[in-house]
Design a protein around this motif. Sequence first.
Motif, short mmCIF file in Angstrom:
data_model
loop_
_atom_site.label_atom_id
_atom_site.label_comp_id
_atom_site.label_asym_id
_atom_site.label_seq_id
_atom_site.Cartn_x
_atom_site.Cartn_y
_atom_site.Cartn_z
N UNK A 119 8.56 3.47 10.17
CA UNK A 119 9.50 4.56 9.42
C UNK A 119 9.45 4.44 7.94
N UNK A 120 10.10 5.17 7.22
CA UNK A 120 10.32 4.73 5.74
C UNK A 120 11.80 3.84 5.71
N UNK A 121 11.57 2.57 5.10
CA UNK A 121 12.84 1.78 5.15
C UNK A 121 12.63 0.84 4.10
N UNK A 122 13.67 -0.14 3.93
CA UNK A 122 13.80 -1.24 3.18
C UNK A 122 12.81 -2.16 3.68
N UNK A 155 1.03 -1.16 0.13
CA UNK A 155 0.10 0.08 0.04
C UNK A 155 0.94 1.37 0.09
N UNK A 156 1.91 1.16 0.59
CA UNK A 156 2.99 2.34 0.58
C UNK A 156 4.31 2.12 -0.29
N UNK A 157 4.27 1.01 -0.96
CA UNK A 157 5.66 0.90 -1.82
C UNK A 157 5.56 2.04 -2.61
N UNK A 158 6.89 2.83 -2.72
CA UNK A 158 7.47 3.84 -3.47
C UNK A 158 6.39 4.83 -3.62
N UNK A 177 6.19 10.60 6.46
CA UNK A 177 7.41 10.27 7.07
C UNK A 177 8.48 11.44 6.80
N UNK A 178 9.70 10.83 6.95
CA UNK A 178 10.64 11.81 6.58
C UNK A 178 11.88 11.14 6.17
N UNK A 179 12.66 11.47 4.99
CA UNK A 179 13.98 11.03 4.61
C UNK A 179 15.01 11.47 5.57
N UNK A 180 15.66 10.29 5.91
CA UNK A 180 16.84 10.53 6.60
C UNK A 180 18.08 10.90 5.54
N UNK A 181 18.84 12.03 5.85
CA UNK A 181 19.78 12.46 5.05
C UNK A 181 21.33 11.45 5.35
N UNK A 227 12.20 1.03 -4.28
CA UNK A 227 11.89 -0.04 -3.67
C UNK A 227 11.88 0.17 -2.14
N UNK A 228 11.10 1.23 -1.60
CA UNK A 228 11.12 1.44 0.20
C UNK A 228 9.75 1.44 0.10
N UNK A 229 9.39 1.41 1.43
CA UNK A 229 7.91 1.68 1.94
C UNK A 229 7.91 2.11 3.52
#
Length: 364
Positions: free
Chosen positions: A266-269, A164-167, A176-180, A233-235
Amino acid sequence: MEQRDGGRARMKDTRLPAVADAANLTAALRKAGALDAGAVREVKVLHERDTVVSHITRLGLRYVGESAGSPQSLILKTPHAAFAKPLANAGRHEVAYYTQLAPRTPALLVPRCFDGNFDEESLAWHLLLEDLTDSHEIATQWPLPPSRAQAMAIVAALARWHAAWWDHAGLGETVGVWASTDDTAGHMETFASHYDRFADQLGDRLSEERRTLYRRFIDRSDRMSLRYHSHRHLTITHGDAHIWNFLLPRAGVSDTVRIFDFDLWDINVPTHDLAYMMALQWYPERRQAFERLLLNHYHDTLMAHGVSGYTRGALDQDYRRSVLWHITKPVWQWSINIPPVIWWNNLERVMMAVEDLGCEEILG
């Protein structure tokens, strides 16, 4: 204790926080569209218990006036008294999930949330959730592993939720927030500091071979983070996806598996959750018996729910990488005083998985 509300008597259990009194529950249910003209008249504690980091109260409700279709019971989730301040961010995070993301998630994957709030000043928080006690149950008593059928159902639900949240276009923007790269480097610096103290405390209970693995992992953490920083390919991942955070329909009930406890999302693999479930929680015999079967089932379910371009080989590579990442988990758990019965067994299991799957070769 009896109080008067508009001429009607209502009961308030003195053990309950204000958020769970009759007037507040009436307002919350009306706002959520779960109560029309009626009102909550009485609130009763049916059961309460502490988890490792939270307090769960099952509330029984009685109404006055029209209440057809309104819930007869609710789950009130609040902080565990011992962790209220140190883990306040976990409460903030879970409230955000249920109030912002859950409404955008396909139906029947997570419990319905009727109300949630986090107070930034006091750090108090609460969630009022759908009570699935009568229709659902967890697969086993901790720490027993699931049956094959239970594991298949759980992994299918996880795959549907990931799909449901894939890419998703909102990842890192509205979700969420991308980690730099600086963020992930700083995170690893913090981990390295915890690890040094962890290793010192364990002494000869942490072998030289495992110390070498940890040092190599820390030294190559930038390389390990490249997969995340590809933003492909993250979700949304659960972050605590052991089998006891899934509710399965009871025998004779026709319903779906529900996922709960979202304080670490979180956003992750995506394989972060699969490795956490299997490599961290299961001993080798059980993991080896189910691992390939469940990875195949997970991939098939992803494809059936709209994910494309993610090969079965890519899933294997991600899974092995995620297993290696999870050698960090026992250290993080130790650092926040999670009981040794949890983190020590996690350490042993994940190290056996790393060896079994040849994960160390990923470090080069």
